[in-house]
Write a protein that holds these residues in place. Structure first.
Motif, mmCIF file in Angstrom:
data_model
loop_
_atom_site.group_PDB
_atom_site.id
_atom_site.type_symbol
_atom_site.label_atom_id
_atom_site.label_comp_id
_atom_site.label_asym_id
_atom_site.label_seq_id
_atom_site.Cartn_x
_atom_site.Cartn_y
_atom_site.Cartn_z
ATOM 1 N N LEU A 77 0.804 -1.227 0.000
ATOM 2 C CA LEU A 77 0.000 0.000 0.000
ATOM 3 C C LEU A 77 0.833 1.271 0.000
ATOM 4 N N THR A 78 2.040 1.235 0.540
ATOM 5 C CA THR A 78 2.809 2.472 0.687
ATOM 6 C C THR A 78 3.901 2.658 -0.353
ATOM 7 N N VAL A 79 4.454 1.604 -0.872
ATOM 8 C CA VAL A 79 5.549 1.731 -1.837
ATOM 9 C C VAL A 79 4.966 2.062 -3.204
ATOM 10 N N PRO A 80 5.493 3.061 -3.879
ATOM 11 C CA PRO A 80 4.931 3.445 -5.181
ATOM 12 C C PRO A 80 5.256 2.465 -6.310
ATOM 13 N N ILE A 81 6.133 1.518 -6.069
ATOM 14 C CA ILE A 81 6.483 0.524 -7.092
ATOM 15 C C ILE A 81 5.462 -0.614 -7.032
ATOM 16 N N TYR A 82 4.943 -1.014 -8.186
ATOM 17 C CA TYR A 82 3.989 -2.120 -8.241
ATOM 18 C C TYR A 82 4.761 -3.417 -8.427
ATOM 19 N N PHE A 83 4.641 -4.311 -7.459
ATOM 20 C CA PHE A 83 5.383 -5.571 -7.501
ATOM 21 C C PHE A 83 4.667 -6.658 -8.283
ATOM 22 N N GLY A 84 3.428 -6.461 -8.579
ATOM 23 C CA GLY A 84 2.666 -7.476 -9.290
ATOM 24 C C GLY A 84 1.642 -8.116 -8.370
ATOM 25 N N TYR A 85 0.867 -9.011 -8.951
ATOM 26 C CA TYR A 85 -0.227 -9.635 -8.229
ATOM 27 C C TYR A 85 0.204 -10.887 -7.475
ATOM 28 N N TYR A 86 1.107 -11.639 -8.034
ATOM 29 C CA TYR A 86 1.451 -12.946 -7.475
ATOM 30 C C TYR A 86 2.366 -12.915 -6.255
ATOM 31 N N PRO A 87 3.291 -11.983 -6.109
ATOM 32 C CA PRO A 87 4.167 -12.026 -4.928
ATOM 33 C C PRO A 87 3.432 -11.898 -3.597
ATOM 34 N N ILE A 88 2.359 -11.120 -3.536
ATOM 35 C CA ILE A 88 1.640 -10.997 -2.273
ATOM 36 C C ILE A 88 0.960 -12.322 -1.911
ATOM 37 N N GLY A 89 0.445 -13.020 -2.875
ATOM 38 C CA GLY A 89 -0.175 -14.320 -2.609
ATOM 39 C C GLY A 89 0.844 -15.370 -2.223
ATOM 40 N N ILE A 90 1.985 -15.341 -2.880
ATOM 41 C CA ILE A 90 3.044 -16.290 -2.541
ATOM 42 C C ILE A 90 3.552 -16.035 -1.124
ATOM 43 N N ALA A 91 3.703 -14.769 -0.761
ATOM 44 C CA ALA A 91 4.124 -14.432 0.606
ATOM 45 C C ALA A 91 3.077 -14.879 1.620
ATOM 46 N N GLN A 92 1.807 -14.694 1.306
ATOM 47 C CA GLN A 92 0.741 -15.123 2.205
ATOM 48 C C GLN A 92 0.737 -16.637 2.377
ATOM 49 N N LEU A 93 0.914 -17.354 1.284
ATOM 50 C CA LEU A 93 0.940 -18.822 1.367
ATOM 51 C C LEU A 93 2.113 -19.315 2.196
ATOM 52 N N ILE A 94 3.266 -18.719 2.005
ATOM 53 C CA ILE A 94 4.449 -19.126 2.776
ATOM 54 C C ILE A 94 4.241 -18.849 4.260
ATOM 55 N N LEU A 95 3.724 -17.667 4.590
ATOM 56 C CA LEU A 95 3.473 -17.342 5.992
ATOM 57 C C LEU A 95 2.395 -18.239 6.590
ATOM 58 N N LEU A 96 1.386 -18.595 5.802
ATOM 59 C CA LEU A 96 0.348 -19.504 6.284
ATOM 60 C C LEU A 96 0.910 -20.881 6.568
ATOM 61 N N LEU A 97 1.741 -21.388 5.681
ATOM 62 C CA LEU A 97 2.349 -22.707 5.904
ATOM 63 C C LEU A 97 3.274 -22.703 7.120
ATOM 64 N N ILE A 98 4.020 -21.635 7.297
ATOM 65 C CA ILE A 98 4.894 -21.537 8.472
ATOM 66 C C ILE A 98 4.057 -21.488 9.746
ATOM 67 N N ALA A 99 2.955 -20.729 9.733
ATOM 68 C CA ALA A 99 2.083 -20.645 10.908
ATOM 69 C C ALA A 99 1.454 -21.997 11.223
ATOM 70 N N LEU A 100 1.021 -22.717 10.198
ATOM 71 C CA LEU A 100 0.463 -24.052 10.433
ATOM 72 C C LEU A 100 1.509 -25.013 10.979
ATOM 73 N N PHE A 101 2.726 -24.922 10.473
ATOM 74 C CA PHE A 101 3.809 -25.770 10.961
ATOM 75 C C PHE A 101 4.081 -25.526 12.443
#
Length: 96
Positions: free
Chosen positions: A25-49
């Motif tokens: 939301l704050t960085v003016p550079i657009y990173f794309g759509y997929y990196p935020i989902g990939i980061a969410q999935l990784i954090l979700l898997l770590i939390a489940l572990f």
């Protein structure tokens, strides 16, 4: 793993989860759509572990020494993981 370390892990995961949204939301550079989902999935898997590790310790190892802090930690993991699952679902639902 001790309860203190588990609290630190949960706090770190929540901080990283909300940090990804803050960065998007704050960085003016657009990173794309997929990196935020990939980061969410990784954090979700770590939390489940770590939830599985904590429940294993809670149920099998410290069965006779149940502490209130262990129960509160389990209660704290549940909404955090549920919100991560919801965020991944929303990300997947609006995937191009």
């Amino acid at each position: 793993m001790s309860i203190k370390k588990n609290y630190f892990v949960l706090a770190t995961l929540n901080f990283l989860f909300w940090g990804t949204y803050f960065i998007y939301l704050t960085v003016p550079i657009y990173f794309g759509y997929y990196p935020i989902g990939i980061a969410q999935l990784i954090l979700l898997l770590i939390a489940l572990f770590f939830l599985v590790l904590h429940t294993k310790d809670f149920i099998f190892i410290a069965y006779k020494k149940i502490k209130l802090s262990s129960i509160l930690l389990l209660i704290a993991y549940i909404p955090s993981i549920l919100f991560m699952v919801y965020a991944v679902f929303v990300w997947y639902a609006f995937m191009p």
